[in-house]
Write an enzyme that holds these catalytic residues in place. Structure first.
Site, PDB file in Angstrom:
ATOM      1  N   SER A  63       6.271 -12.311 -69.426  1.00  0.00           N
ATOM      2  CA  SER A  63       7.182 -13.041 -70.298  1.00  0.00           C
ATOM      3  C   SER A  63       6.363 -13.949 -71.203  1.00  0.00           C
ATOM      4  O   SER A  63       5.216 -14.300 -70.875  1.00  0.00           O
ATOM      5  CB  SER A  63       8.150 -13.878 -69.456  1.00  0.00           C
ATOM      6  OG  SER A  63       8.838 -14.833 -70.239  1.00  0.00           O
TER       7      SER A  63
ATOM      8  N   TYR B  79      10.116 -20.017 -62.715  1.00  0.00           N
ATOM      9  CA  TYR B  79       9.949 -18.768 -63.465  1.00  0.00           C
ATOM     10  C   TYR B  79       8.605 -18.763 -64.186  1.00  0.00           C
ATOM     11  O   TYR B  79       7.871 -17.766 -64.136  1.00  0.00           O
ATOM     12  CB  TYR B  79      11.091 -18.609 -64.464  1.00  0.00           C
ATOM     13  CG  TYR B  79      11.096 -17.281 -65.200  1.00  0.00           C
ATOM     14  CD1 TYR B  79      11.418 -16.098 -64.537  1.00  0.00           C
ATOM     15  CD2 TYR B  79      10.781 -17.213 -66.558  1.00  0.00           C
ATOM     16  CE1 TYR B  79      11.423 -14.886 -65.199  1.00  0.00           C
ATOM     17  CE2 TYR B  79      10.784 -15.999 -67.230  1.00  0.00           C
ATOM     18  CZ  TYR B  79      11.117 -14.842 -66.554  1.00  0.00           C
ATOM     19  OH  TYR B  79      11.116 -13.643 -67.216  1.00  0.00           O
TER      20      TYR B  79
END
Length: 261
Positions: free
Chosen positions: A138, A151
């Site tokens: 990501s 995350y």
């Protein structure tokens, strides 16, 4: 010559579905892994195939050691794997003080631990077939972002793992690549996350576009690819002058907290 075999985690999600379609169009035989068996079987039936049961749908919980062992055993029984795509990911955007132990465990288990164990278990077969590993991270694997502590930690870890493993295996036949999408229009985002991206003016890509970018990385000699010029620049800025990013995100913090309340 038999079809190359790809193992794809998170195949029932938005990005995973479109990566599967791209790979099937290139005559890969796919082992589709995910939690939603109905969605996996629907995708399995949609993909072009050379024969009945050409693609395999397997419901798994990547946080379960037993399920990971089951995947590794199945692939070893098949006797071949050419491509491993660690695409599965989970996320909950909440203040760190509100994060439960169960949410933290799930994030680390699925986003970091499972990819590492699948690579370890399948590496001998990948080496035999000049295989490729693509770990899907990501833009938050390079930028720490408010309300995304767990995350970001998981994606920073996956990026570090990918980089270290690529260097460790640079004298082998296995390629290790890292792919970092930015915000994407998938079900992983809640309505509040979608609203936040809209308020902040963040671009959200379609999963079809992200899958096309994935294929471009797969076809290239690149080891890493980030989606989005703005996000790539921001990541470089964060690496060189993190104080500038600190200040930019501090100005957004009230909006982030208010929108996600």
């Amino acid at each position: 010559m038999s079809a190359p075999i790809a193992v794809l985690t998170g195949a029932s999600g938005g990005i995973g579905r479109h990566i599967a379609k791209q790979l099937a169009a290139r005559n890969y035989r796919l082992l589709l892994l995910g939690r939603d068996l109905k969605a996996l079987e629907t995708l399995q039936n949609e993909l072009p195939s050379q024969e009945q049961s050409f693609h395999i749908a397997l419901q798994v919980d990547l946080a379960s050691d037993a399920d990971l062992d089951r995947v590794i055993e199945l692939v070893n029984d098949i006797g071949r794997v050419d491509l491993l795509v660690n695409n599965a990911g989970v996320n909950t955007m909440v203040p760190f003080t509100s994060l439960s132990k169960e949410q933290l465990d799930a994030t680390l288990d699925v986003n970091v631990r499972a990819p590492m164990l699948l690579v370890q278990g399948l590496l001998p077969l990948l080496e035999r077939n000049n295989g490729i590993i693509v770990n899907v991270g990501s833009s938050f694997g390079a930028i720490g972002y408010p309300l995304q502590a767990q995350y970001c930690a998981s994606k920073f870890a996956l990026r570090g793992f990918s980089e270290a493993l690529a260097r460790e295996l640079s004298d082998s036949s296995v390629q290790v690549k890292y792919f970092a999408p930015r915000a994407t229009q998938t079900a992983i985002n809640t309505d509040k996350v979608n609203e936040l991206n809209k308020v902040l003016g963040n671009t959200m890509d379609s999963p079809e576009y992200v899958a096309q970018q994935f294929i471009q990385l797969l076809d290239s000699t690149e080891r890493r690819r980030s989606v989005g010029t703005k996000e790539s620049f921001f990541a470089k800025l964060n690496a060189l002058w993190p104080n500038l990013v600190d200040n930019a995100l501090a100005k957004q913090l009230a909006t982030i907290k208010q929108t996600m309340r």
